[in-house]
Design an enzyme around this catalytic site. Sequence first.
Site, PDB file in Angstrom:
ATOM      1  CG  MET A   1      47.083  16.332 -44.213  1.00  0.00           C
ATOM      2  SD  MET A   1      45.607  15.465 -44.806  1.00  0.00           S
ATOM      3  CE  MET A   1      46.110  13.751 -44.619  1.00  0.00           C
TER       4      MET A   1
ATOM      5  CE  LYS B   1      58.490  22.308 -46.772  1.00  0.00           C
ATOM      6  NZ  LYS B   1      58.868  23.715 -47.011  1.00  0.00           N
ATOM      7  CB  ALA B   2      58.762  15.596 -46.152  1.00  0.00           C
TER       8      ALA B   2
ATOM      9  CG  HIS C   1      48.399   6.874 -53.199  1.00  0.00           C
ATOM     10  ND1 HIS C   1      48.367   8.260 -53.136  1.00  0.00           N
ATOM     11  CD2 HIS C   1      47.104   6.474 -53.128  1.00  0.00           C
ATOM     12  CE1 HIS C   1      47.117   8.662 -53.029  1.00  0.00           C
ATOM     13  NE2 HIS C   1      46.326   7.610 -53.024  1.00  0.00           N
ATOM     14  CG  ASN C   2      51.326  11.001 -53.143  1.00  0.00           C
ATOM     15  OD1 ASN C   2      50.418  10.314 -52.686  1.00  0.00           O
ATOM     16  ND2 ASN C   2      51.812  12.038 -52.494  1.00  0.00           N
TER      17      ASN C   2
ATOM     18  CE  LYS D   1      49.792   9.684 -49.398  1.00  0.00           C
ATOM     19  NZ  LYS D   1      50.479  10.918 -49.498  1.00  0.00           N
TER      20      LYS D   1
ATOM     21  N   GLY E   1      51.815  18.818 -34.774  1.00  0.00           N
ATOM     22  CA  GLY E   1      51.622  19.538 -36.031  1.00  0.00           C
ATOM     23  C   GLY E   1      50.147  19.703 -36.327  1.00  0.00           C
TER      24      GLY E   1
ATOM     25  CB  SER F   1      46.288   8.775 -49.395  1.00  0.00           C
ATOM     26  OG  SER F   1      45.686   9.366 -50.534  1.00  0.00           O
TER      27      SER F   1
ATOM     28  NE  ARG G   1      57.893  25.624 -35.826  1.00  0.00           N
ATOM     29  CZ  ARG G   1      57.841  26.902 -36.223  1.00  0.00           C
ATOM     30  NH1 ARG G   1      58.390  27.852 -35.485  1.00  0.00           N
ATOM     31  NH2 ARG G   1      57.231  27.233 -37.354  1.00  0.00           N
TER      32      ARG G   1
ATOM     33  CD  GLU H   1      47.083  12.373 -55.616  1.00  0.00           C
ATOM     34  OE1 GLU H   1      47.270  13.603 -55.494  1.00  0.00           O
ATOM     35  OE2 GLU H   1      47.092  11.588 -54.646  1.00  0.00           O
TER      36      GLU H   1
END
Length: 482
Positions: free
Chosen positions: A13, A75-76, A186-187, A183, A9, A128, A33, A190
């Site tokens: 990031m 992507k999740a 954390h978000n 995480k 990917g 992050s 991909r 944020e």
Amino acid sequence: MKHEIGVVGLAVMGENLALNMASKGFSVAVYNRTAARTEQFMASRAKGTSITGYTEISAFVEALQSPRKIMLMLKAGAPVDAFIATLNPLLAPGDIVIDGGNSHYLDTARRQAALESQGFLFVGTGVSGGEEGALTGPSIMPGGSVGAWPHLAPIFTAIAARVEDGSACTTWVGPGGAGHFVKMVHNGIEYGDMQLICETYHFMKAVLAMSADEIHEVFGRWNGGELSSYLIEITAAITGYRDENGAVLLDSILDAAGQKGTGKWTINAALELGVPLSLISESVFARCLSAFKDLRVAAAGELSGPAYTFTGERQETLEDLGKALYAAKIISYAQGFGLIQEASREFDWKLEAAEIARIWRGGCIIRSVFLDRISKAYQETPDLTTMLLAPYFTNSLEQNQSGLRRVVAMGIAAGIPMPCHAAAVSYFDGLRTARLPANLLQAQRDYFGAHTYERVDAPRGRWFHTNWTGTGGATTSTAYIK
């Protein structure tokens, strides 16, 4: 020679993490991909580095050292499951799959169980720091198959951010979905930080009628004190930024925000675990309300608010505003760490709050001097029930709560929304109230639904029911004891 790690990917990031790894001396294989994206990357930023691009997945996997370490920056959700299914037949026992995206922690736990049953290892790791952090040093929060950590530790430790004492902003968080859960929180924190800063900015403009230059100066000054953080730093930069015409760019940006899902997941987790996450929840709903731009414009022409003119002393109010922001920030983080601690108990993760605060001190979006205080508090008292009871934070709230109360009261009087600051006051007052009116609530529930109640003169866990109307029976409901 085979590569030490592979990255799948090549969006922002993934691309920057691969470059970070290469800059630390690791040999990196990359795959995307869309083959054209791989070729473009290799011809530009990756040219001349220790990165090799592959356009065939089988060749990519074959080019990796054993045990293979494959980091997915996808992507999740469905894309991660789909790629794992493609990858699965190409793996050998002991190979390690790492999901570095913002996946839901329950998906991570499920994937770990599935891959371990086939002899593979799976790690869900929070990353992050955004684009810059990925390239120069992020905060990294891995969890899942603990057997993978000895293989990943040298790489993650090398590419992670470092703080003043030289320690790397990464550690093994825990089993299952622990890394992605941390995480996620954390978000959520944020979200709270950003909304608190936005409310402060709005107060400066709407109540104190401050100019952009004045706002810029205050945020810059605050960044040199106890509020020092990455988000205050970039807010100072943003409020001082001018476009090509010399106009304040911020004034031209539409006031409609979105959210990618981690804020919503944090609220859902808090509800599932029964943790009061009121401030962070309000920050998510504030974004939702902002998205209703057309409705707000229409309502602004029809719904009236109070007539208000500021008559106070601006400098004193600015001091209160800084105190309010700091006090609310303390309460926000207390809620976030409370959620982490409850999840640790519920899932038997044995999370270390001091270590989590430590690895957030650098690289990540919420990095700040403030996190060092949290880390020290949990180091001194690992079983601290809430960080608000640590001496430093107790004293800070004692010193700053009056400023918070005055700012919230002034915001209400002026008719400007301050949902997160107000939620901070309500949470703080609720927490320090030994007897809340929930006794009436329990009586109401027992009255209409026979849900029973506990008594102050009986042991906890013993339940009572009253036939309030005289027409009810002795049968009670056990569906909603909590």
